[in-house]
Design a protein around this motif. Structure first.
Motif, PDB file in Angstrom:
ATOM      1  N   ALA A 269      62.223 -75.864  40.759  1.00 27.94           N
ATOM      2  CA  ALA A 269      61.443 -76.376  41.888  1.00 27.94           C
ATOM      3  C   ALA A 269      60.057 -75.741  41.918  1.00 27.94           C
ATOM      4  O   ALA A 269      59.059 -76.405  42.244  1.00 27.94           O
ATOM      5  CB  ALA A 269      62.176 -76.104  43.193  1.00 27.94           C
ATOM      6  N   PHE A 270      59.971 -74.465  41.569  1.00 30.06           N
ATOM      7  CA  PHE A 270      58.658 -73.814  41.467  1.00 30.06           C
ATOM      8  C   PHE A 270      57.789 -74.512  40.428  1.00 30.06           C
ATOM      9  O   PHE A 270      56.606 -74.807  40.674  1.00 30.06           O
ATOM     10  CB  PHE A 270      58.828 -72.338  41.108  1.00 30.06           C
ATOM     11  CG  PHE A 270      57.647 -71.744  40.392  1.00 30.06           C
ATOM     12  CD1 PHE A 270      56.441 -71.563  41.049  1.00 30.06           C
ATOM     13  CD2 PHE A 270      57.734 -71.402  39.039  1.00 30.06           C
ATOM     14  CE1 PHE A 270      55.339 -71.034  40.377  1.00 30.06           C
ATOM     15  CE2 PHE A 270      56.641 -70.875  38.372  1.00 30.06           C
ATOM     16  CZ  PHE A 270      55.444 -70.695  39.037  1.00 30.06           C
ATOM     17  N   LEU A 271      58.361 -74.800  39.245  1.00 36.22           N
ATOM     18  CA  LEU A 271      57.605 -75.485  38.195  1.00 36.22           C
ATOM     19  C   LEU A 271      57.131 -76.864  38.668  1.00 36.22           C
ATOM     20  O   LEU A 271      55.996 -77.280  38.390  1.00 36.22           O
ATOM     21  CB  LEU A 271      58.462 -75.636  36.941  1.00 36.22           C
ATOM     22  CG  LEU A 271      58.802 -74.358  36.164  1.00 36.22           C
ATOM     23  CD1 LEU A 271      59.700 -74.696  34.981  1.00 36.22           C
ATOM     24  CD2 LEU A 271      57.552 -73.649  35.692  1.00 36.22           C
ATOM     25  N   LYS A 272      57.996 -77.555  39.399  1.00 32.90           N
ATOM     26  CA  LYS A 272      57.649 -78.896  39.868  1.00 32.90           C
ATOM     27  C   LYS A 272      56.461 -78.866  40.823  1.00 32.90           C
ATOM     28  O   LYS A 272      55.474 -79.604  40.625  1.00 32.90           O
ATOM     29  CB  LYS A 272      58.856 -79.539  40.553  1.00 32.90           C
ATOM     30  CG  LYS A 272      58.578 -80.954  41.053  1.00 32.90           C
ATOM     31  CD  LYS A 272      59.790 -81.530  41.774  1.00 32.90           C
ATOM     32  CE  LYS A 272      59.978 -80.880  43.129  1.00 32.90           C
ATOM     33  NZ  LYS A 272      61.027 -81.560  43.933  1.00 32.90           N
ATOM     34  N   PHE A 273      56.521 -78.016  41.837  1.00 33.65           N
ATOM     35  CA  PHE A 273      55.440 -77.982  42.823  1.00 33.65           C
ATOM     36  C   PHE A 273      54.189 -77.318  42.260  1.00 33.65           C
ATOM     37  O   PHE A 273      53.072 -77.659  42.679  1.00 33.65           O
ATOM     38  CB  PHE A 273      55.906 -77.267  44.090  1.00 33.65           C
ATOM     39  CG  PHE A 273      56.898 -78.052  44.890  1.00 33.65           C
ATOM     40  CD1 PHE A 273      56.543 -79.242  45.494  1.00 33.65           C
ATOM     41  CD2 PHE A 273      58.202 -77.618  45.022  1.00 33.65           C
ATOM     42  CE1 PHE A 273      57.451 -79.988  46.224  1.00 33.65           C
ATOM     43  CE2 PHE A 273      59.128 -78.355  45.751  1.00 33.65           C
ATOM     44  CZ  PHE A 273      58.752 -79.536  46.356  1.00 33.65           C
ATOM     45  N   TRP A 274      54.345 -76.402  41.339  1.00 33.87           N
ATOM     46  CA  TRP A 274      53.202 -75.790  40.653  1.00 33.87           C
ATOM     47  C   TRP A 274      52.421 -76.849  39.886  1.00 33.87           C
ATOM     48  O   TRP A 274      51.191 -76.906  39.932  1.00 33.87           O
ATOM     49  CB  TRP A 274      53.721 -74.701  39.719  1.00 33.87           C
ATOM     50  CG  TRP A 274      52.679 -73.846  39.069  1.00 33.87           C
ATOM     51  CD1 TRP A 274      51.552 -73.329  39.637  1.00 33.87           C
ATOM     52  CD2 TRP A 274      52.702 -73.383  37.714  1.00 33.87           C
ATOM     53  NE1 TRP A 274      50.867 -72.565  38.725  1.00 33.87           N
ATOM     54  CE2 TRP A 274      51.555 -72.570  37.536  1.00 33.87           C
ATOM     55  CE3 TRP A 274      53.574 -73.544  36.651  1.00 33.87           C
ATOM     56  CZ2 TRP A 274      51.257 -71.958  36.320  1.00 33.87           C
ATOM     57  CZ3 TRP A 274      53.287 -72.914  35.448  1.00 33.87           C
ATOM     58  CH2 TRP A 274      52.137 -72.145  35.287  1.00 33.87           C
ATOM     59  N   THR A 275      53.160 -77.714  39.189  1.00 30.23           N
ATOM     60  CA  THR A 275      52.521 -78.800  38.438  1.00 30.23           C
ATOM     61  C   THR A 275      51.945 -79.854  39.375  1.00 30.23           C
ATOM     62  O   THR A 275      50.831 -80.366  39.150  1.00 30.23           O
ATOM     63  CB  THR A 275      53.535 -79.452  37.489  1.00 30.23           C
ATOM     64  OG1 THR A 275      54.093 -78.444  36.635  1.00 30.23           O
ATOM     65  CG2 THR A 275      52.888 -80.526  36.640  1.00 30.23           C
ATOM     66  N   ARG A 276      52.683 -80.188  40.431  1.00 30.17           N
ATOM     67  CA  ARG A 276      52.200 -81.202  41.372  1.00 30.17           C
ATOM     68  C   ARG A 276      50.912 -80.779  42.062  1.00 30.17           C
ATOM     69  O   ARG A 276      50.063 -81.618  42.368  1.00 30.17           O
ATOM     70  CB  ARG A 276      53.279 -81.504  42.419  1.00 30.17           C
ATOM     71  CG  ARG A 276      54.393 -82.384  41.899  1.00 30.17           C
ATOM     72  CD  ARG A 276      55.279 -82.841  43.039  1.00 30.17           C
ATOM     73  NE  ARG A 276      56.305 -83.757  42.580  1.00 30.17           N
ATOM     74  CZ  ARG A 276      57.202 -84.335  43.377  1.00 30.17           C
ATOM     75  NH1 ARG A 276      57.157 -84.091  44.680  1.00 30.17           N
ATOM     76  NH2 ARG A 276      58.102 -85.148  42.884  1.00 30.17           N
ATOM     77  N   TYR A 277      50.759 -79.494  42.323  1.00 32.56           N
ATOM     78  CA  TYR A 277      49.526 -79.012  42.937  1.00 32.56           C
ATOM     79  C   TYR A 277      48.327 -79.349  42.059  1.00 32.56           C
ATOM     80  O   TYR A 277      47.303 -79.866  42.537  1.00 32.56           O
ATOM     81  CB  TYR A 277      49.601 -77.503  43.172  1.00 32.56           C
ATOM     82  CG  TYR A 277      48.272 -76.884  43.500  1.00 32.56           C
ATOM     83  CD1 TYR A 277      47.708 -77.004  44.762  1.00 32.56           C
ATOM     84  CD2 TYR A 277      47.550 -76.198  42.517  1.00 32.56           C
ATOM     85  CE1 TYR A 277      46.471 -76.453  45.057  1.00 32.56           C
ATOM     86  CE2 TYR A 277      46.313 -75.649  42.807  1.00 32.56           C
ATOM     87  CZ  TYR A 277      45.781 -75.773  44.073  1.00 32.56           C
ATOM     88  OH  TYR A 277      44.552 -75.236  44.361  1.00 32.56           O
ATOM     89  N   HIS A 278      48.429 -79.085  40.760  1.00 34.91           N
ATOM     90  CA  HIS A 278      47.309 -79.334  39.857  1.00 34.91           C
ATOM     91  C   HIS A 278      47.095 -80.827  39.646  1.00 34.91           C
ATOM     92  O   HIS A 278      45.943 -81.267  39.484  1.00 34.91           O
ATOM     93  CB  HIS A 278      47.558 -78.621  38.528  1.00 34.91           C
ATOM     94  CG  HIS A 278      47.467 -77.134  38.627  1.00 34.91           C
ATOM     95  ND1 HIS A 278      46.271 -76.457  38.658  1.00 34.91           N
ATOM     96  CD2 HIS A 278      48.437 -76.180  38.728  1.00 34.91           C
ATOM     97  CE1 HIS A 278      46.488 -75.155  38.762  1.00 34.91           C
ATOM     98  NE2 HIS A 278      47.787 -74.963  38.799  1.00 34.91           N
ATOM     99  N   LYS A 279      48.163 -81.624  39.638  1.00 30.05           N
ATOM    100  CA  LYS A 279      47.988 -83.071  39.533  1.00 30.05           C
ATOM    101  C   LYS A 279      47.316 -83.619  40.783  1.00 30.05           C
ATOM    102  O   LYS A 279      46.448 -84.501  40.703  1.00 30.05           O
ATOM    103  CB  LYS A 279      49.345 -83.745  39.314  1.00 30.05           C
ATOM    104  CG  LYS A 279      49.935 -83.528  37.933  1.00 30.05           C
ATOM    105  CD  LYS A 279      51.237 -84.277  37.764  1.00 30.05           C
ATOM    106  CE  LYS A 279      51.795 -84.106  36.359  1.00 30.05           C
ATOM    107  NZ  LYS A 279      53.080 -84.817  36.176  1.00 30.05           N
ATOM    108  N   GLU A 280      47.700 -83.092  41.940  1.00 33.77           N
ATOM    109  CA  GLU A 280      47.072 -83.539  43.187  1.00 33.77           C
ATOM    110  C   GLU A 280      45.604 -83.141  43.228  1.00 33.77           C
ATOM    111  O   GLU A 280      44.760 -83.891  43.723  1.00 33.77           O
ATOM    112  CB  GLU A 280      47.817 -82.944  44.377  1.00 33.77           C
ATOM    113  CG  GLU A 280      47.279 -83.355  45.746  1.00 33.77           C
ATOM    114  CD  GLU A 280      47.480 -84.831  46.038  1.00 33.77           C
ATOM    115  OE1 GLU A 280      46.741 -85.362  46.891  1.00 33.77           O
ATOM    116  OE2 GLU A 280      48.382 -85.449  45.429  1.00 33.77           O
ATOM    117  N   ALA A 281      45.272 -81.962  42.712  1.00 38.28           N
ATOM    118  CA  ALA A 281      43.875 -81.532  42.663  1.00 38.28           C
ATOM    119  C   ALA A 281      43.056 -82.475  41.794  1.00 38.28           C
ATOM    120  O   ALA A 281      41.924 -82.846  42.148  1.00 38.28           O
ATOM    121  CB  ALA A 281      43.786 -80.106  42.122  1.00 38.28           C
ATOM    122  N   LEU A 282      43.622 -82.889  40.661  1.00 34.20           N
ATOM    123  CA  LEU A 282      42.913 -83.830  39.781  1.00 34.20           C
ATOM    124  C   LEU A 282      42.699 -85.172  40.479  1.00 34.20           C
ATOM    125  O   LEU A 282      41.604 -85.735  40.435  1.00 34.20           O
ATOM    126  CB  LEU A 282      43.696 -84.008  38.481  1.00 34.20           C
ATOM    127  CG  LEU A 282      43.022 -84.808  37.366  1.00 34.20           C
ATOM    128  CD1 LEU A 282      43.467 -84.296  35.998  1.00 34.20           C
ATOM    129  CD2 LEU A 282      43.366 -86.297  37.457  1.00 34.20           C
TER     130      LEU A 282
END
Length: 306
Positions: A269-282
């Motif tokens: 779950a950490f990996l998922k939200f960590w990645t989603r944060y950067h995708k949302e920033a893009l």
């Protein structure tokens, strides 16, 4: 964006206070087990902490908040660093193919050997600490590549949109190289993931603050899950150490394997939200640039109509 006064937020609670209180409870239970030889059960924990009053809750919360900051810092050095070495940086692998090498510490050369050895030792310690999770991670990222659904690069169309948005922002800022030319790129290579994403994110937050709430939520979630992953791993090693002291070698190894299975969802779950944060920033940057381009086009159309 208007500056706001500092206030206690959800990130303070989930990212610092709660992990700090969990760490205090873990240390307290460990001390009771060693000093008083008391069997720590769920009923014992409920009975012990139900007697807390307002007088001792306030200093306990302050201590927990302080320890939570330490947990957050150490978890970023261990859990997040392990994830970066294993999968790469999210801001990089969402825009380009990435094949990280865990123990690639640089070229072995004169004048750098001490640094390379130190980095190698630190990475080996990180890998050892993460060992209960590593075998599961290797299973689902190498043999059964389920993690690709979270780490695949963006589509070619989105990459073209990103290139156009990057060029537009750099042109508006008047960025030039030493020869007076705009910054170049190789074919479809993007500047995102090479440091440009920091500037782009701040631009998006200044011009499209509606994305701030979503980005903040992702930071809260992945910060909390990262800290809890670290605490759960620390607890697992502590219990396995107790078993080793009692000469229960095979039982301690089996416990670490099973503990990894239990901790894996928290780490995933950490990996998922960590990645989603950067995708949302893009996506926030692309949306901000699209909104600006549409506004300029509408203004030009209105001027021509008049």
């Amino acid at each position: 964006m208007e500056p706001k006064a500092p206030q206690f937020s959800a990130y303070d609670f989930l990212g610092y206070l709660l992990p700090g209180l969990v760490l205090i409870a873990m240390m307290d239970c460990s001390w009771i087990y060693h000093s008083k030889k008391v069997v720590v059960t769920f009923e014992f924990i409920v009975e012990r902490y139900s007697a807390l009053t307002w007088q001792n809750t306030i200093p306990l919360a302050l201590l927990g908040y302080f320890l939570g900051h330490l947990v957050s810092f150490v978890s970023s050095l261990v859990v997040e660093e392990h994830a970066r070495l294993m999968h790469g940086r999210p801001e990089s692998f969402i825009v380009r193919e990435n094949k990280p090498a865990y123990f690639n510490c640089g070229k072995w050369g004169r004048g750098h050997r001490v640094v390379i050895c130190a980095v190698f030792v630190m990475r080996a310690i990180t890998m050892l600490f993460m060992l209960p999770l590593t075998w599961i991670e290797l299973l689902f990222t190498r043999l059964v590549p389920i993690s690709r659904r979270y780490s695949f690069p963006i589509t070619r169309l989105l990459k073209r949109c990103l290139i156009a948005a990057e060029d537009r922002l750099l042109e508006d800022m008047g960025v030039r190289t030493a020869t007076g030319k705009p910054p170049g790129r190789h074919a479809d290579e993007v500047h995102w993931g090479l440091g440009f994403e920091r500037l782009a994110l701040h631009y998006a937050l200044e011009t499209a603050p509606a994305h701030l709430f979503t980005l903040r939520n992702y930071v809260v979630l992945y910060g909390f899950l990262r800290a809890m992953t670290f605490i759960l791993l620390l607890t697992s090693w502590m219990i396995a150490g107790h078993m080793l002291v009692q000469a229960m070698i095979w039982q301690s190894l089996l416990f670490l394997l099973l503990a990894g299975v239990a901790i894996a969802p928290c780490y995933g779950a950490f990996l998922k939200f960590w990645t989603r944060y950067h995708k949302e920033a893009l996506m926030a940057f692309l949306a901000a640039m699209a909104k600006r381009t549409a506004g300029v086009a509408n203004a030009a159309t209105t001027t021509e109509g008049n």
